[in-house]
Design a protein around this motif. Structure first.
Motif, PDB file in Angstrom:
ATOM      1  N   ILE A 141       0.833  -1.205   0.000  1.00 22.26           N
ATOM      2  CA  ILE A 141       0.000   0.000   0.000  1.00 22.26           C
ATOM      3  C   ILE A 141       0.868   1.254   0.000  1.00 22.26           C
ATOM      4  CG2 ILE A 141      -1.608   1.349   1.415  1.00 22.26           C
ATOM      5  CD1 ILE A 141      -3.015  -1.217   2.147  1.00 22.26           C
ATOM      6  N   LEU A 142       1.983   1.202   0.718  1.00 19.52           N
ATOM      7  CA  LEU A 142       2.859   2.380   0.787  1.00 19.52           C
ATOM      8  C   LEU A 142       3.666   2.600  -0.488  1.00 19.52           C
ATOM      9  CD1 LEU A 142       4.143   2.245   4.482  1.00 19.52           C
ATOM     10  CD2 LEU A 142       2.437   3.775   3.479  1.00 19.52           C
ATOM     11  N   GLU A 143       3.512   1.702  -1.462  1.00 13.86           N
ATOM     12  CA  GLU A 143       4.123   1.945  -2.773  1.00 13.86           C
ATOM     13  C   GLU A 143       3.415   3.083  -3.509  1.00 13.86           C
ATOM     14  OE1 GLU A 143       4.001  -1.641  -4.981  1.00 13.86           O
ATOM     15  OE2 GLU A 143       5.397  -2.718  -3.681  1.00 13.86           O
ATOM     16  N   ARG A 144       2.179   3.335  -3.126  1.00 10.78           N
ATOM     17  CA  ARG A 144       1.443   4.430  -3.764  1.00 10.78           C
ATOM     18  C   ARG A 144       2.194   5.730  -3.591  1.00 10.78           C
ATOM     19  NH1 ARG A 144      -4.929   4.494  -3.080  1.00 10.78           N
ATOM     20  NH2 ARG A 144      -4.407   6.675  -2.950  1.00 10.78           N
ATOM     21  N   ASP A 145       2.258   6.509  -4.658  1.00 12.16           N
ATOM     22  CA  ASP A 145       3.039   7.741  -4.634  1.00 12.16           C
ATOM     23  C   ASP A 145       2.559   8.713  -3.567  1.00 12.16           C
ATOM     24  OD1 ASP A 145       5.067   9.516  -5.897  1.00 12.16           O
ATOM     25  OD2 ASP A 145       3.306  10.742  -6.345  1.00 12.16           O
ATOM     26  N   ASP A 146       1.219   8.889  -3.440  1.00 16.96           N
ATOM     27  CA  ASP A 146       0.706   9.856  -2.463  1.00 16.96           C
ATOM     28  C   ASP A 146       0.981   9.402  -1.034  1.00 16.96           C
ATOM     29  OD1 ASP A 146      -1.035   7.761  -2.770  1.00 16.96           O
ATOM     30  OD2 ASP A 146      -2.816   8.985  -3.126  1.00 16.96           O
ATOM     31  N   PHE A 147       0.799   8.104  -0.756  1.00 11.65           N
ATOM     32  CA  PHE A 147       1.112   7.600   0.576  1.00 11.65           C
ATOM     33  C   PHE A 147       2.609   7.674   0.865  1.00 11.65           C
ATOM     34  CE2 PHE A 147      -2.845   4.675   0.845  1.00 11.65           C
ATOM     35  CZ  PHE A 147      -3.580   5.709   1.387  1.00 11.65           C
ATOM     36  N   ALA A 148       3.412   7.309  -0.150  1.00 10.42           N
ATOM     37  CA  ALA A 148       4.861   7.301   0.047  1.00 10.42           C
ATOM     38  C   ALA A 148       5.379   8.695   0.407  1.00 10.42           C
ATOM     39  CB  ALA A 148       5.555   6.800  -1.215  1.00 10.42           C
TER      40      ALA A 148
END
Length: 362
Positions: A141-148
């Motif tokens: 899930i943390l691969e997402r750009d906004d989350f990262a």
């Protein structure tokens, strides 16, 4: 209808060759599009994936429109630098009811299956949610750009936001989607749908994304920003807002909104035809005609004022300034040209970068 027509303007069609295999099944495919009801309107940018759904409907497939009455209560974190504010139940219900009518401006009602994801999400037990959560990892899930970016900046990310992609993915499980549509900002969520469907023993959906439409200010069209053109806005408002886009954006708008090639020649005439199309699609031919007459009258009056008092060289130059937001009132770009005289009285009017006057109503 061939694959090229079904995938017109698509950015992603993943995985490669999967759509062709789905179509070769020879049955009506279930084409999913989910829309959260975070604002009271659907604008023409959000209508672009609806246009893809209509293309599939015209080819004999079923459009499954999911109104996210339940996921709206979490708030989609896609592209956000902070958690979305939560709407009240009354706001969500009001928005949900209006969304359906707006979507049918584009879709074929006879081939549309309308669903609310509260039908299944509200029935999940705690054990069901835990099972759903096991279908992915925090690292994934943390691969997402906004989350990262938010995680790296040590900005807060709530557990509910981490669950959002899984809840949207579960929608695909519930309706057994063959294809899911969305803007490019939804790409991660749509891919999550494939992963979750496999975990639940279903054939994973094909992912098809479309571009995000940039508004006249160069930003993504957004209801919260206000740089949008709602599908149900008044004809005069739709027409006037369309005429504000810069000439260089015409090819993009023609491609994405009209699904046509931008004509060569006079940009003003091309822009007028685009505005006619947008109003005609929502309100019909007569409304488009009246909106154009209104725009022409108002612009002609303002153009004459700019030429007479501000030294603009010609009425055509004045029209260009007006249509591109180059006219400002007290420092703010004029979005509504049909201003009452009392609003102008004493106002500082600016045309372009160097022409100013203090307007005094007679």
């Amino acid at each position: 209808m061939d694959v090229a027509e079904l995938t017109r303007n698509a950015v992603h069609v993943d995985p490669a060759g999967a759509l062709e295999k789905k179509l070769a099944l020879g049955r009506s495919l279930r084409v999913k599009l989910g829309i959260d009801v975070t604002s009271p309107d659907i604008h023409i940018g959000r209508a672009i994936p609806l246009q893809r759904m209509r293309a599939f409907q015209d080819a004999g497939h079923t459009g499954v429109l999911i109104v996210g009455d339940y996921t709206t209560r979490i708030g989609d974190p896609s592209g956000r630098s902070a958690e979305r504010p939560i709407l009240s139940d009354e706001e969500i219900d009001t928005n949900a009811k209006s969304y359906v009518d707006q979507a049918m401006i584009i879709l074929d009602p006879e081939r549309t299956e309308l669903r609310y994801n509260g039908e299944w999400l509200s029935k999940l037990t705690y054990a069901d949610v835990v099972r759903l959560a096991r279908t992915t990892t925090v690292a994934r899930i943390l691969e997402r750009d906004d989350f990262a970016k938010r995680y790296a900046a040590q900005e807060p990310i709530s557990i509910s936001e981490l669950l959002y992609p899984l809840m949207q993915a579960y929608d695909s499980v519930a309706i057994e989607a063959d294809i899911e549509l969305g803007g490019t900002d939804q790409y991660y969520n749509l891919l999550a749908g494939r992963d979750v469907m496999q975990q639940y023993g279903l054939e994973p959906q094909v992912v098809l994304t479309t571009p995000l439409l940039l508004s006249w200010d160069g930003l993504k069209m957004s209801s919260s920003v206000g740089n949008n053109i709602p599908l149900t806005a008044a004809p005069e408002e739709q027409f006037g807002r369309t005429m504000r886009i810069p000439d260089e954006q015409l090819p993009e708008w023609y491609t994405l909104v009209m699904e046509a090639e931008s004509p060569k020649g006079d940009p003003m005439e091309a822009k007028l035809e685009l505005a006619r199309f947008i109003v005609r699609r929502s309100h019909g031919d007569e409304a488009a005609k009246r909106a154009e007459e209104h725009f022409t009258r108002v612009v002609r009056e303002h153009a004459a004022l700019l030429v007479e008092h501000l030294g603009v060289t010609s009425t055509s130059e004045a029209r260009r300034l007006i249509s591109q937001g180059g006219v400002k009132l007290n420092g703010e770009a004029v979005s509504d040209l049909d201003l009452p005289r009392e609003a102008l009285d004493g106002a500082l009017v600016q045309a372009g970068k160097r022409r100013f006057m203090r307007f005094r109503a007679a």
